[in-house]
Design an enzyme around this catalytic site. Structure first.
Site, mmCIF file in Angstrom:
data_model
loop_
_atom_site.group_PDB
_atom_site.id
_atom_site.type_symbol
_atom_site.label_atom_id
_atom_site.label_comp_id
_atom_site.label_asym_id
_atom_site.label_seq_id
_atom_site.Cartn_x
_atom_site.Cartn_y
_atom_site.Cartn_z
ATOM 1 N N HIS A 156 -5.661 -0.439 -5.147
ATOM 2 C CA HIS A 156 -4.263 0.007 -5.148
ATOM 3 C C HIS A 156 -4.145 1.359 -4.434
ATOM 4 O O HIS A 156 -3.302 1.534 -3.545
ATOM 5 C CB HIS A 156 -3.772 0.116 -6.597
ATOM 6 N N GLU A 157 -4.986 2.317 -4.825
ATOM 7 C CA GLU A 157 -4.913 3.658 -4.212
ATOM 8 C C GLU A 157 -5.287 3.605 -2.727
ATOM 9 O O GLU A 157 -4.705 4.320 -1.911
ATOM 10 C CB GLU A 157 -5.824 4.649 -4.949
ATOM 11 N N ASP A 211 0.162 -3.064 -5.575
ATOM 12 C CA ASP A 211 -0.277 -3.836 -6.756
ATOM 13 C C ASP A 211 -0.810 -5.213 -6.364
ATOM 14 O O ASP A 211 -1.931 -5.592 -6.728
ATOM 15 C CB ASP A 211 0.883 -4.010 -7.754
ATOM 16 N N HIS A 257 -2.374 2.752 -0.521
ATOM 17 C CA HIS A 257 -1.357 3.797 -0.329
ATOM 18 C C HIS A 257 -1.481 4.458 1.052
ATOM 19 O O HIS A 257 -0.520 5.026 1.560
ATOM 20 C CB HIS A 257 -1.472 4.873 -1.413
ATOM 21 N N GLU A 272 5.042 0.328 -4.131
ATOM 22 C CA GLU A 272 4.146 0.170 -5.284
ATOM 23 C C GLU A 272 3.786 -1.303 -5.495
ATOM 24 O O GLU A 272 2.640 -1.630 -5.818
ATOM 25 C CB GLU A 272 4.784 0.743 -6.551
#
Length: 527
Positions: free
Chosen positions: A439-440, A492, A443, A488
């Site tokens: 997930h990070e 996810d 980003h 987001e």
């Protein structure tokens, strides 16, 4: 003594409630006399307004009229700049109250509550009965000159570059040079010092209000109230009761949850606030051995490799952008567990070498720690261009991606059950902490998904994928704005797919553990 010994002494002084009760209000009364007291009647020598403000800001980390913090300059993210914004007001603004009658009742309750708090210190009853009513009106007026965030965004006024000299001309009630010199002492300051202001209209309005109310000494009473509010948590139970009562008036039922019941929890929170690197080192040594760090790093490397593979399969991404994305991932810094400096005991001891802690006086310990906090929060970040990449404590359960440093951070607190355990099957670890890791990582690609973010990409194919994801979330049965939460949501869903692929790749090199009593397949354990 060492920083660790001082942290333990601080905690013990906080836990010694019997001594705190016996000392009562005297420690705070002595301190208030040093900053000019309530001085509501005007009897006795009144300290200069700016002199008192400088003392509050530099010694007691109390910023009643404006907040000062250090942050990156938008024009150069590697350079820190002094930033000024309106303060956080404890009292809700008038606009929050729908009925005028309710507002008046609340104000009356607030007045009584503040009188009680001040009365414990021998304050308000010494002066005119309306002094606190005037102070509440003053706070309300200060809140009115705050510019709403949305309006500042629309006007492009979120980051107004100026200097101390210009600030002095626009808001003359504050002696800006002396105040900032006090906060950043011993670092030299001059009138040409660059400053970033987040709400210039508020700063102007605040200055005018201070000048208008100065004769009644209302700004002084407001400052003292602010100081009492900041330091009262270090005092006896009567102050905690008064604070709880105030919280209930301001926040209703929520207010009763604002003060923790167990004393040890409050003391641990206070100790971790002032001694973060010390507690960080103790916790890391306890819960995050080197073999845990090594396994976590291996998992992250596997997830990175899986992402490289996924990039090759993206239909909407052109070849040039694909290579740029891979370079972006290869240059990413990864911080797992803790910042390196917290294990350097000598360095940490040096940070606290001038701090004196006495187990007998919790209140004075808090005051002494506020001085160290000033040096660490204001002085060091301004002196050093590159700041530590860590914005969270090592024990926190919160990972993040820093655009400024192009870094992903995973604190040691995340590598605990149920997210991770050395003895868990790999399916469980990849299905939990692995999804957070992926997930990070995703980003870093936010820019490509935003409109105009990837001009050479196949926009129609990308838009088709975006529309599909938006529809998926909006048809979930919950009230979700799929467009608003797109970034987001994409991290996810994409993170889940990448973590799963990484797990499949991991199985080719490592033997999987079984959990026979549970009766679930490896894939079921992952999900």
């Amino acid at each position: 003594g060492s920083a660790k010994e001082k942290a333990i002494q601080f905690y013990r002084s906080c836990m010694d409630t019997q001594r705190i009760e016996s000392q009562g209000t005297q420690p705070l009364k002595d301190l208030l006399n040093q900053v000019g007291g309530w001085n509501i009647t005007g009897v006795g020598k009144a300290k200069d307004f700016n002199e008192t403000l400088q003392t509050l800001m530099s010694r007691y980390s109390t910023f009643p009229f404006f907040r000062v913090h250090i942050g990156p300059s938008p024009s150069d993210l590697k350079t820190n700049i002094i930033q000024i914004d309106h303060p956080e007001f404890e009292m809700p603004p008038e606009s929050k109250f729908k009925e005028k009658n309710y507002l008046e009742v609340t104000y009356q309750k607030l007045k009584n509550s503040y009188l009680k708090l001040g009365g414990l210190l021998g304050g308000p009853q010494d002066g005119p009965p309306d002094s606190f009513s005037l102070t509440l009106s003053f706070i309300s007026n200060l809140q009115r000159v705050v510019t709403p965030l949305q309006e500042r965004q629309q006007r492009g006024m979120l980051f107004f570059r100026t200097t101390i000299r210009e600030l002095q001309e626009k808001a003359p009630a504050i002696d800006w040079l002396s105040c900032l010199q006090a906060v950043f002492h011993p670092m030299p300051m001059n009138l040409s010092q660059p400053i970033a202001v987040h709400d210039m209209d508020y700063i102007r309005g605040m200055s005018q209000l201070i000048e208008q109310w100065h004769k009644e000494r209302v700004p002084h009473i407001y400052m003292i109230l602010h100081l009492v509010g900041n330091l009262s948590p270090a005092l006896d139970s009567r102050f905690q009761d008064a604070r709880l009562e105030l919280s209930k008036i301001l926040y209703g039922k929520m207010g009763s949850r604002m003060i923790p019941d167990e004393r040890w929890r409050k003391c641990l929170t206070d100790t971790s606030f002032f001694f973060e690197p010390v507690l960080g080192q103790m916790i890391v040594q306890e819960i995050f051995p080197q073999q845990t760090k090594k396994l976590a790093e291996q998992m992250f490397s596997e997830i990175q490799d899986a992402l490289y593979g996924q990039l090759d399969q993206l239909e909407w991404m052109d070849e040039q952008t694909r290579q740029e994305a891979k370079v972006l991932i290869s240059r990413l810094q990864v911080e797992i567990g803790y910042p390196a400096h917290i294990l350097q005991t000598a360095k940490v001891n040096l940070e606290y070498q001038n701090l004196e802690i006495n187990e007998d006086t919790f209140f004075l310990n808090v005051v002494a720690c506020l001085k160290v906090l000033r040096e660490n929060s204001y002085l060091k970040p301004l002196q050093h261009h590159s700041r530590d990449n860590w914005h969270v404590s090592p024990w926190t359960v919160h990972s993040y991606y820093s655009i400024r440093h192009h870094t992903v951070v995973f604190p040691a607190g995340m590598f605990r059950s149920p997210f991770f355990h050395m003895e868990f099957p790999s399916a469980v670890n990849f299905g939990a902490i692995g999804v957070f890791m992926a997930h990070e990582l995703l980003h870093t690609f936010y820019g490509y998904v935003l409109p105009g973010g990837c001009p050479t990409c196949n926009r129609s194919a990308l838009q088709k994928s975006i529309d599909c994801l938006v529809e998926q979330y909006e048809s979930s049965g919950f009230k979700v704005n799929g467009t608003f939460t797109l970034l987001e949501n994409s991290a996810d869903t994409g993170g889940l797919a990448i973590a799963y692929q990484a797990y499949k790749n991991w199985l080719k090199k490592h033997k999987e553990k079984d959990l026979p009593k549970i009766g679930l397949s490896h894939d079921q354990l992952f999900y």
